[in-house]
Scaffold this motif. Structure first.
Motif, short mmCIF file in Angstrom:
data_model
loop_
_atom_site.label_atom_id
_atom_site.label_comp_id
_atom_site.label_asym_id
_atom_site.label_seq_id
_atom_site.Cartn_x
_atom_site.Cartn_y
_atom_site.Cartn_z
N ILE A 4 0.86 -1.18 0.00
CA ILE A 4 0.00 0.00 0.00
C ILE A 4 0.89 1.23 0.00
N THR A 5 0.64 2.12 -0.92
CA THR A 5 1.42 3.35 -1.01
C THR A 5 0.49 4.53 -0.88
N GLN A 6 0.78 5.38 0.09
CA GLN A 6 0.01 6.61 0.24
C GLN A 6 0.85 7.79 -0.21
N SER A 7 0.21 8.71 -0.90
CA SER A 7 0.92 9.92 -1.30
C SER A 7 0.01 11.13 -1.22
N TYR A 31 -11.64 -4.51 -0.80
CA TYR A 31 -12.07 -3.43 0.09
C TYR A 31 -10.94 -2.43 0.33
N MET A 32 -11.28 -1.17 0.28
CA MET A 32 -10.34 -0.10 0.59
C MET A 32 -11.03 0.90 1.49
N TYR A 33 -10.23 1.53 2.38
CA TYR A 33 -10.79 2.41 3.40
C TYR A 33 -9.91 3.66 3.56
N TRP A 34 -10.54 4.72 3.96
CA TRP A 34 -9.83 5.90 4.42
C TRP A 34 -10.24 6.17 5.87
N TYR A 35 -9.23 6.27 6.73
CA TYR A 35 -9.43 6.60 8.13
C TYR A 35 -8.69 7.89 8.45
N CYS A 91 -4.83 5.04 4.75
CA CYS A 91 -5.52 4.19 3.81
C CYS A 91 -5.36 2.75 4.29
N ALA A 92 -6.37 1.95 4.07
CA ALA A 92 -6.29 0.55 4.45
C ALA A 92 -6.97 -0.30 3.39
N ILE A 93 -6.55 -1.56 3.31
CA ILE A 93 -7.14 -2.50 2.36
C ILE A 93 -7.49 -3.79 3.09
N SER A 94 -8.40 -4.53 2.50
CA SER A 94 -8.78 -5.80 3.12
C SER A 94 -9.27 -6.77 2.04
N GLY A 102 -1.65 1.50 5.22
CA GLY A 102 -0.55 2.25 4.67
C GLY A 102 0.18 2.99 5.78
N SER A 103 1.21 3.74 5.40
CA SER A 103 2.06 4.42 6.38
C SER A 103 1.49 5.75 6.86
N GLY A 104 0.44 6.22 6.20
CA GLY A 104 -0.21 7.44 6.67
C GLY A 104 0.24 8.68 5.94
#
Lengths: 110, 114
Positions: A4-7, A31-35, A91-94, A102-104
């Motif tokens: 997972i890569t966050q940018s 599944y993908m999420y934003w927290y 970001c998260a995936i499942s 992800g690293s945030g």
């Protein structure tokens, strides 16, 4: 961080400007999420997606929109950033079992 | 609204000691999961226990689940300095499509002193 890569990783912006955060996954998870994570509030779900073009609101969706045009990409947009949106965004995936994060992105709205 | 509530909020122990964290929740669940978060990083999945299970082990981790009390505990045995992190429980609810919408607690901050 589990494909997972966050940018970007860090962003400083001004109140009223639009901001887009990107999440890219290489795991082909459905599944993908934003927290967002804030002291005293823990993790709060903003939006989630259960497939391409299938998204739904979480508990703190006001002021945020999302799009998922491809399995691997999930975008979070702050239409007009406010200081209350200063936070760390994950970001998260499942695959339907457990969740990988992800690293945030550290976002500061001045 | 938060479903899980971890207890204690903060815990400080010496290396080699055991650390126990508790999580309470409010509604029916399909499963309960524990995650670890190191400072400045994303959360990492540790262990999942289903609602029909009472205990589960993974290495130095032991998780128990008591659905009658709506509570779970995470035990880390023989702690190491590297276990210093925040620990979160999350619950998956029936009808919520597995992990579509996990409900998260506020976390326990664990400090393991060398």
């Amino acid at each position: 961080d589990a494909g997972i890569t966050q940018s970007p990783r860090h962003k400083v912006t001004e109140t009223g400007t639009p901001v887009t955060l990107r999440c890219h996954q290489t795991e082909n998870h459905r599944y993908m999420y934003w927290y967002r994570q804030d002291p005293g509030h823990g993790l709060r779900l903003i939006h989630y997606s259960y497939g391409v073009k299938d998204t739904d609101k979480g508990e703190v969706s006001d002021g945020y929109s999302v799009s998922r045009s491809k399995t691997e990409d999930f975008l979070l947009t702050l239409e007009s950033a406010t200081s209350s949106q200063t936070s760390v965004y994950f970001c998260a995936i499942s695959d339907g079992k457990w969740v990988s994060f992800g690293s945030g992105t550290q976002l500061s709205v001045l | 609204s938060q479903q899980g509530e971890e207890d204690p909020q903060a815990l400080s122990i010496q290396e080699g000691e055991n650390a126990t964290m508790n999580c309470s929740y409010k509604t029916s669940i399909n499963n309960l999961q524990w995650y670890r978060q190191n400072s400045g990083r994303g959360l990492v999945h540790l262990i999942l226990i289903r609602s029909n299970e009472r205990e589960k082990h993974s290495g130095r981790l032991r998780v128990t689940l008591d659905t009658s009390k709506k509570s779970s505990s995470l035990l880390i045995t023989a702690s190491r300095a590297a276990d210093t992190a925040s620990y979160f429980c999350a619950t998956g609810s029936p009808g919520a499509g597995n992990n579509r919408k996990l409900i998260w607690g506020l976390g326990t901050s664990l400090a393991v002193n060398p």
